[in-house]
Every structure is written in C-alpha cells, then in structure tokens.
Design an enzyme around this catalytic site. Structure first.
Site, PDB file in Angstrom:
ATOM      1  N   GLN A  76     103.283  75.575  26.715  1.00  0.00           N
ATOM      2  CA  GLN A  76     102.663  76.747  27.347  1.00  0.00           C
ATOM      3  C   GLN A  76     102.838  76.726  28.862  1.00  0.00           C
ATOM      4  OE1 GLN A  76      98.940  77.761  25.603  1.00  0.00           O
ATOM      5  NE2 GLN A  76      98.431  79.311  27.110  1.00  0.00           N
ATOM      6  N   ASP A  77     102.085  75.870  29.566  1.00  0.00           N
ATOM      7  CA  ASP A  77     102.325  75.738  31.007  1.00  0.00           C
ATOM      8  C   ASP A  77     102.110  74.286  31.413  1.00  0.00           C
ATOM      9  OD1 ASP A  77      99.282  77.342  32.277  1.00  0.00           O
ATOM     10  OD2 ASP A  77      99.578  75.883  30.704  1.00  0.00           O
ATOM     11  N   PRO A  78     102.503  73.897  32.629  1.00  0.00           N
ATOM     12  CA  PRO A  78     102.480  72.477  33.008  1.00  0.00           C
ATOM     13  C   PRO A  78     101.061  71.916  33.099  1.00  0.00           C
ATOM     14  CG  PRO A  78     103.876  73.773  34.503  1.00  0.00           C
ATOM     15  CD  PRO A  78     103.095  74.746  33.683  1.00  0.00           C
ATOM     16  N   VAL A 137     105.676  78.895  30.932  1.00  0.00           N
ATOM     17  CA  VAL A 137     105.410  79.104  32.364  1.00  0.00           C
ATOM     18  C   VAL A 137     105.750  77.787  33.060  1.00  0.00           C
ATOM     19  CG1 VAL A 137     103.590  79.572  34.061  1.00  0.00           C
ATOM     20  CG2 VAL A 137     103.603  80.791  31.873  1.00  0.00           C
ATOM     21  N   THR A 146      96.647  77.721  33.578  1.00  0.00           N
ATOM     22  CA  THR A 146      97.143  79.091  33.308  1.00  0.00           C
ATOM     23  C   THR A 146      97.198  79.972  34.556  1.00  0.00           C
ATOM     24  OG1 THR A 146      95.031  80.200  32.720  1.00  0.00           O
ATOM     25  CG2 THR A 146      96.128  78.947  30.969  1.00  0.00           C
TER      26      THR A 146
END
EC number: 3.2.2.27
Length: 237
Positions: A76-78, A137, A146
């Site tokens: 999803q994101d880091p 992302v 997020t």
C-alpha cells in the site's frame, strides 16, 4: 515518441532505471507527474521528513528492471517510522525490528516451504531475483500513514501494472488484502497468475485467510511450469 528539449530535460531528472523510464515516458510527462512533483517539492519546502529517502523512492523499479520481473508483491504505502522504509514493499532496512506484517510473511514462508525465518527484513535479495516489491504509493510523511495518497502515485503505479500487462506474460501477482486486490483488478488474468489472500497484518491475518495461503510454493510451481527459474525465498543471515 519524439520529445522536445524541455521533455528530455524533465525525463533526465527522473532517477529511474532505463527500461522502466522508456516504458513509462508518457506517464512521466503527464499532468499527474507534474502535480506529484509539485506536491513533493512543497513537502520539502515545508521541511517535512519524507520516507523513504529520495534516492530510494524508485528502488523497486531500479533493482528489478522491466524484463527481469517474474513476481509482483503489491503493497500500500511505505512504513512511516525512522529508518524503516527502503523503497521495497513490506521490506525494512537491516538492523530495524521486523514489522508485524513482515513477521507473519516470514512465518507463512516457513510453513509453506520450510525456509528459516530471517532475523532481518531487507528483501533486496528477492528484488534482485525478479520480485517487484511495489507499493501503490511510493512516499509518506514521517509518522503520518497514508499521508501521500491521492497525490498521483496511484496513477503512476497503475501505469507500472499496465506496462507489465501489455509487455510481459507469465508474471505472478501476489495481492494481499482488499486494497491490493482492488488495484489488481486491471491485471490480465489470461496472461498472468493472480494469487490473493488476506493481508498479513495481525488484525487481518488472525481473522483467517492469510496463514496457509501457500503463495510462495504456488508462485514457484507456476514459474517452473512456464520454464522460468523459481525464486530462492531464503534471505541471507
């Protein structure tokens, strides 16, 4: 595609491996990318700390060139904590405690293939073998999960998936959780294998649907069926 001098200059500033840069040129010159650049510039001007470090933002694509991709693990994101994110989904820098999701991934790998559980969480060895560890992302503000969603990265990584769809075949896409599965709806299942399971985070995994998914053995079985060298999932000590 004939490029103007201005477009060539813009592309030269993108620190991206050449095969990806060529294939993603239309997106890299799009308004989405301009908007994303502006957003990241404003974040830096405001002295926000961004993860991963700028040289590692495109690590997934730079370590795994387009024609080397065998497997995609979509995140999803880091990670948003200090010294965690290294530009590869689910991976952390050496010397950092294993995040709970990664610990669960290693447990599933051990149960599935008997691979010893690694003490570190740096997945670079997987990336070097053709596992594209792609977050949806690619950046995040420190301590703000997020925070960089809906700024253009999702469109960029959709473009990455589209390039793989169009230019490659027999890739295994591993989609853990509803977010990755929604993003993966664009994958051509006639050309590629899509493996889905619950997310490895403790909250989702403990509800069922992650442990026992056997994605690692299924991945290698599919690769071998298509004459492709399987992945050695064991990480160095």
């Amino acid at each position: 595609m004939q490029l103007t001098e201005q477009q060539q200059d813009k592309l030269s500033k993108v620190q991206l491996e050449e095969s990806w840069k060529r294939s993603l040129t239309p997106f890299l010159l799009s308004p989405y990318m301009d908007s994303l650049r502006d957003f990241l510039f404003q974040q830096k001007q405001a002295q926000k700390t961004i993860y991963p470090p700028s040289k590692q933002i495109f690590n997934a694509l730079n370590i795994t060139p387009l024609d080397h991709v065998k497997v995609v693990i979509l995140g999803q994101d880091p990670y948003h904590g200090p010294n965690q994110a290294n530009g590869l989904s689910f991976s952390v820098q050496r010397g950092v405690a294993l995040p709970p999701s990664l610990r669960n991934i290693f447990h599933e790998l051990h149960t599935d293939l008997g691979v010893p559980i690694s003490r570190h969480g740096d997945l670079t060895k997987w990336a070097e073998q053709g596992v594209l560890l792609l977050n949806s992302v690619l950046t995040v503000e420190a301590g703000q999960p997020t925070s960089h969603q809906k700024q253009g990265w999702e469109e960029f990584t959709d473009a990455v998936i589209d390039v793989l769809n169009e230019q490659r075949e027999h890739i295994v896409f591993i989609l853990w959780g509803a977010y990755a599965q929604r993003k993966g709806q664009r994958i051509n299942r006639e050309k590629h294998l899509v493996l889905t399971a619950a997310h490895p985070s403790p909250l989702a995994a403990n509800r069922g649907g992650f442990f026992g998914c056997k994605v690692f053995s299924k991945t290698n079985q599919y690769l071998k069926q298509h004459g492709i060298e399987p992945i050695d999932w064991q990480l160095d000590a």
